[in-house]
Design a protein around this motif. Structure first.
Motif, PDB file in Angstrom:
ATOM      1  N   ARG A  41       0.830  -1.204   0.000  1.00 21.94           N
ATOM      2  CA  ARG A  41       0.000   0.000   0.000  1.00 21.94           C
ATOM      3  C   ARG A  41       0.860   1.247   0.000  1.00 21.94           C
ATOM      4  O   ARG A  41       0.512   2.269  -0.605  1.00 21.94           O
ATOM      5  N   ASP A  42       2.018   1.199   0.674  1.00 19.78           N
ATOM      6  CA  ASP A  42       2.909   2.352   0.792  1.00 19.78           C
ATOM      7  C   ASP A  42       4.334   1.851   0.660  1.00 19.78           C
ATOM      8  O   ASP A  42       4.811   1.093   1.518  1.00 19.78           O
ATOM      9  N   GLU A  43       5.024   2.246  -0.419  1.00 20.90           N
ATOM     10  CA  GLU A  43       6.389   1.760  -0.605  1.00 20.90           C
ATOM     11  C   GLU A  43       7.342   2.273   0.461  1.00 20.90           C
ATOM     12  O   GLU A  43       8.416   1.706   0.667  1.00 20.90           O
TER      13      GLU A  43
END
Length: 276
Positions: free
Chosen positions: A116-118
């Protein structure tokens, strides 16, 4: 995909430290932006890690499997030990928070991993065994796991076991899988130790932090060895070997088994007074 042939019960006592680590320790499963897989001859398990960053990562069948797709003849257990992410199986998308588990049944052609969030990527731990029949793909949250409390602070082994894939939970062909969290002040896992000739097992240790270590014990009860392990490293435990550990602080580990049966309680105890 790396292929790993593990030494047998008669060979391991002669191994030096570097040989023991090369045989049983999986040091680099979690590489940002990649899927890493290790095929072991121990019950034909495949152990892996996936950390998707900017783009998705698709699980493909390596040439060693002689298969059209990874789960053509296999089942797969996935535990997220990192940030939030999703796993797409066929046309379904499953959102996994940290410590959620997904079982993927035989015959699933498409398995794709995303974060979802690198900046806080998911870290998907993968464990796969051959499967003789398809079972439904099912997601289980941490809150849905079967919980067992074990140990005592006085013995430094107070721990909580979360069982996901087992006879009383998610159904599978042979895979049994869950994780254990040690409470602050406790450092010993699976103590007193045991073996189970009917199943092999794989541990992956996580939430150690960069400076802590786990001393993982293996071998027959009468001739034990230890392997020093760091965060997000896995270790193969043959059916004849004990498997327990002591850390320099609290930690968690995912355990997974495959073999003759799926009875979690089926263990051959190794009493402490018999260990050497």
């Amino acid at each position: 995909m790396e292929t790993r042939f593990t030494p047998g019960i008669r060979d391991y006592p002669a191994l030096k430290t570097e040989d023991l680590r090369a045989a049983y320790l999986l040091e680099s499963l979690f590489v940002p932006g990649e899927i890493k897989l290790v095929y072991t001859d121990t019950d034909r398990a495949i152990v892996g890690g996936a950390i998707p960053l900017q783009g998705p990562l698709m699980l493909a069948a390596a040439a060693e499997l002689r298969a059209e797709y990874f789960c053509e003849r296999r089942e797969l257990g996935i535990l997220n030990i990192g940030g939030a992410g999703t796993v797409e199986v066929e046309e379904q998308s499953f959102a996994l928070a940290k410590l959620d588990c997904l079982y993927v049944g035989r015959g699933s052609r498409k398995v794709v991993f995303r974060s979802r969030d690198e900046g806080d990527p998911a870290a998907f731990y993968l464990l796969s065994y051959p499967a003789h029949a398809p079972c439904p793909t099912i997601l289980a949250r941490k809150s849905e796991a079967t919980v067992v409390e074990l140990g005592a602070p006085a013995d430094a082994n107070r721990r909580t076991i979360y069982k996901y894939i087992h006879t009383g939970g998610i159904k599978s062909c042979q895979l049994v899988m869950g994780f254990t969290q040690l409470q602050d002040g406790s450092v010993w896992n699976t103590m007193p130790p045991h073996t189970h000739t009917r199943r092999s097992e794989v541990y992956v240790y996580f939430d150690l932090g960069p400076s802590r270590r786990v001393m993982h014990f293996m071998g027959t009860p009468q001739e034990t060895r230890h392997i020093v392990m760091a965060d997000r490293q896995a270790v193969i435990s043959p059916s004849w070997s004990i498997h327990c550990g002591c850390g320099t602080g609290a930690y968690s580990f995912c355990w997974g088994m495959g073999g003759e049966n799926q009875t979690f309680e089926d263990m051959d105890p190794a009493p402490l007074n018999t260990l050497k």
